[in-house]
Design a protein around this motif. Structure first.
Motif, mmCIF file in Angstrom:
data_model
loop_
_atom_site.group_PDB
_atom_site.id
_atom_site.type_symbol
_atom_site.label_atom_id
_atom_site.label_comp_id
_atom_site.label_asym_id
_atom_site.label_seq_id
_atom_site.Cartn_x
_atom_site.Cartn_y
_atom_site.Cartn_z
ATOM 1 N N GLY A 126 0.176 18.520 5.536
ATOM 2 C CA GLY A 126 0.244 19.105 4.270
ATOM 3 C C GLY A 126 0.641 18.343 3.132
ATOM 4 N N TRP A 127 1.033 17.260 3.439
ATOM 5 C CA TRP A 127 1.331 15.984 2.313
ATOM 6 C C TRP A 127 0.032 15.452 1.697
ATOM 7 C CZ3 TRP A 127 4.467 13.687 6.957
ATOM 8 C CH2 TRP A 127 3.846 13.171 7.482
ATOM 9 N N TRP A 128 0.413 14.640 0.533
ATOM 10 C CA TRP A 128 -0.769 14.186 0.156
ATOM 11 C C TRP A 128 -0.566 12.343 0.402
ATOM 12 C CZ3 TRP A 128 -4.957 16.019 -2.851
ATOM 13 C CH2 TRP A 128 -4.683 17.612 -3.155
ATOM 14 N N GLU A 129 -1.566 11.743 0.560
ATOM 15 C CA GLU A 129 -1.747 10.341 0.968
ATOM 16 C C GLU A 129 -2.522 9.719 -0.025
ATOM 17 O OE1 GLU A 129 -3.422 10.118 4.697
ATOM 18 O OE2 GLU A 129 -1.935 10.782 5.855
ATOM 19 N N SER A 130 -1.856 8.590 -0.693
ATOM 20 C CA SER A 130 -2.526 7.786 -1.817
ATOM 21 C C SER A 130 -2.560 6.342 -1.572
ATOM 22 C CB SER A 130 -1.908 8.198 -3.159
ATOM 23 O OG SER A 130 -0.626 8.189 -3.069
ATOM 24 N N GLY A 131 -3.653 5.603 -1.995
ATOM 25 C CA GLY A 131 -3.375 4.062 -1.618
ATOM 26 C C GLY A 131 -3.391 3.319 -3.138
ATOM 27 N N TYR A 132 -2.834 2.262 -3.111
ATOM 28 C CA TYR A 132 -2.334 1.462 -4.146
ATOM 29 C C TYR A 132 -2.684 0.153 -4.029
ATOM 30 C CZ TYR A 132 0.175 5.770 -5.215
ATOM 31 O OH TYR A 132 0.505 7.174 -5.560
ATOM 32 N N ALA A 133 -3.106 -0.594 -5.117
ATOM 33 C CA ALA A 133 -3.221 -1.914 -5.142
ATOM 34 C C ALA A 133 -1.896 -2.295 -5.831
ATOM 35 C CB ALA A 133 -4.468 -2.362 -5.793
ATOM 36 N N LEU A 134 -1.415 -3.507 -5.406
ATOM 37 C CA LEU A 134 -0.203 -4.231 -5.755
ATOM 38 C C LEU A 134 -0.381 -4.852 -6.963
ATOM 39 C CD1 LEU A 134 1.789 -5.248 -2.334
ATOM 40 C CD2 LEU A 134 1.632 -3.051 -3.587
ATOM 41 N N LYS A 135 0.597 -4.945 -8.086
ATOM 42 C CA LYS A 135 0.292 -5.767 -9.220
ATOM 43 C C LYS A 135 1.795 -6.313 -9.711
ATOM 44 C CE LYS A 135 -3.755 -3.926 -10.382
ATOM 45 N NZ LYS A 135 -4.935 -4.561 -10.505
ATOM 46 N N ASN A 136 1.551 -7.505 -10.051
ATOM 47 C CA ASN A 136 2.499 -8.192 -10.751
ATOM 48 C C ASN A 136 3.697 -8.515 -9.927
ATOM 49 O OD1 ASN A 136 0.893 -8.357 -13.326
ATOM 50 N ND2 ASN A 136 1.890 -6.107 -13.686
ATOM 51 N N VAL A 137 3.603 -8.865 -8.882
ATOM 52 C CA VAL A 137 4.654 -9.120 -7.506
ATOM 53 C C VAL A 137 5.270 -10.458 -8.167
ATOM 54 C CG1 VAL A 137 5.206 -9.019 -5.385
ATOM 55 C CG2 VAL A 137 3.464 -7.491 -6.155
ATOM 56 N N SER A 138 6.435 -10.400 -8.334
ATOM 57 C CA SER A 138 6.993 -11.741 -8.371
ATOM 58 C C SER A 138 7.213 -12.539 -7.301
ATOM 59 C CB SER A 138 8.611 -11.686 -8.836
ATOM 60 O OG SER A 138 9.410 -11.152 -7.959
ATOM 61 N N LYS A 139 7.182 -13.873 -7.431
ATOM 62 C CA LYS A 139 7.358 -14.945 -6.084
ATOM 63 C C LYS A 139 8.413 -14.280 -5.129
ATOM 64 C CE LYS A 139 5.822 -18.265 -3.917
ATOM 65 N NZ LYS A 139 4.214 -18.187 -3.310
ATOM 66 N N GLU A 140 9.619 -14.090 -5.771
ATOM 67 C CA GLU A 140 10.798 -13.609 -4.812
ATOM 68 C C GLU A 140 10.279 -12.368 -4.037
ATOM 69 O OE1 GLU A 140 15.657 -13.264 -5.342
ATOM 70 O OE2 GLU A 140 14.363 -12.045 -6.846
ATOM 71 N N ASN A 141 9.921 -11.383 -4.997
ATOM 72 C CA ASN A 141 9.534 -10.053 -4.199
ATOM 73 C C ASN A 141 8.067 -10.204 -3.162
ATOM 74 O OD1 ASN A 141 11.414 -7.619 -5.234
ATOM 75 N ND2 ASN A 141 10.953 -8.829 -6.920
ATOM 76 N N GLU A 142 7.490 -11.088 -3.576
ATOM 77 C CA GLU A 142 6.184 -11.412 -2.846
ATOM 78 C C GLU A 142 6.789 -11.800 -1.445
ATOM 79 O OE1 GLU A 142 2.293 -14.390 -2.514
ATOM 80 O OE2 GLU A 142 3.466 -14.172 -4.477
ATOM 81 N N GLU A 143 7.850 -12.757 -1.290
ATOM 82 C CA GLU A 143 8.138 -13.103 -0.047
ATOM 83 C C GLU A 143 9.112 -12.053 0.745
ATOM 84 O OE1 GLU A 143 10.580 -16.516 -1.531
ATOM 85 O OE2 GLU A 143 8.891 -17.775 -0.322
ATOM 86 N N LEU A 144 9.801 -11.230 0.013
ATOM 87 C CA LEU A 144 10.433 -10.087 0.399
ATOM 88 C C LEU A 144 9.407 -9.088 1.480
ATOM 89 C CD1 LEU A 144 13.213 -9.248 -2.128
ATOM 90 C CD2 LEU A 144 13.447 -10.422 -0.035
#
Length: 251
Positions: A84-102
């Motif tokens: 009954g829920w909605w599923e949606s797919g996303y491309a990641l954008k503008n991820v900082s180096k720190e958050n990329e490692e996380l």
């Protein structure tokens, strides 16, 4: 239809909460994650090309961070009739180096842990209580290992898991002995040039073909930062060692 996704994605058993950073409005749950994309579950449909400035709340801190930040752009949306829920797919954008490692750490933590889509398909993964059954990861290049205190060369890192390691050495290592190791990293990770750990020798044998000794270790006194570094190494610099039994799958 030919499979278009090149990167394997992994599922969490319990969804992480996703919020819009600008409005602090709850978007939905993080259900599926790869290094380049994500899938959310939401109560309402999301229009294609909708952009979100996302903040994902972590259930456990990663390197003293309680959240991961990135931007996304919706690529598709469909309704899961069964749940009954909605599923949606996303491309990641503008991820900082720190958050990329996380994010990298988060992806692998899903992969090595127990995960399941609530109300999802008929197959679920079963966590392996025996930690020896976890995949081992082989070093692609030579990782020199030295004594933390004296800098004396010990050997090389051959394979690695979150709980153990195998070293190659020129001399035998006595079973039960404790090594205080500092492994040189291929690049700086989280502002560190070395992976630091204590290792208790569990076995040692000579490789007659190569002429060196191989020894297996249980990691001891591993800090949170070094655990994250191991995660990063596994993702980017190690290959999964192939064995017959890897994952137990139950209906």
């Amino acid at each position: 239809m030919t499979e278009q996704r090149k990167h394997q994605r992994h599922h969490t058993e319990d969804y992480l909460m996703v919020f819009d950073r600008e409005s602090d409005k709850h978007i939905g749950g993080l259900a599926n994650l790869s290094s380049e994309g994500a899938m959310f579950v939401t109560q309402e449909p999301v229009q294609t090309l909708t952009a979100f400035r996302c903040r994902v709340e972590l259930t456990q801190p990663i390197m003293d961070h309680n959240e991961v930040i990135f931007n996304t752009e919706c690529r598709w949306c469909r309704k899961n009739v069964k749940t009954g829920w909605w599923e949606s797919g996303y491309a990641l954008k503008n991820v900082s180096k720190e958050n990329e490692e996380l994010l990298s750490y988060l992806v692998l933590r899903f992969r090595l842990g127990e995960w399941e889509i609530p109300g999802g398909g008929e197959v679920r993964t079963v966590s392996m209580k025996n930690r020896r059954n976890l995949p081992r990861f082989v070093a692609k290049d030579f990782f020199p290992v030295r004594n933390q205190r004296t800098s004396r060369h010990i050997g090389g890192l051959a394979n690695l898991t979150m709980e153990g390691a195998m070293l190659t050495t020129l001399e035998p290592v006595e079973k039960g002995s404790m090594l205080h190791c500092r492994a040189e990293l291929p690049k700086k990770i989280f502002q560190r040039d070395y992976l630091v750990f204590d290792a208790e020798c569990m076995w040692c044998k000579k490789n007659e073909d190569k002429g060196w000794y191989e020894s297996g270790y249980r990691l001891k006194n591993l800090s949170e930062q070094d655990a994250v570094i191991i995660m990063h190494l596994i993702i980017h610099f190690l290959d999964e060692q192939q064995t017959e039994e890897r994952v137990c799958v139950a209906p």
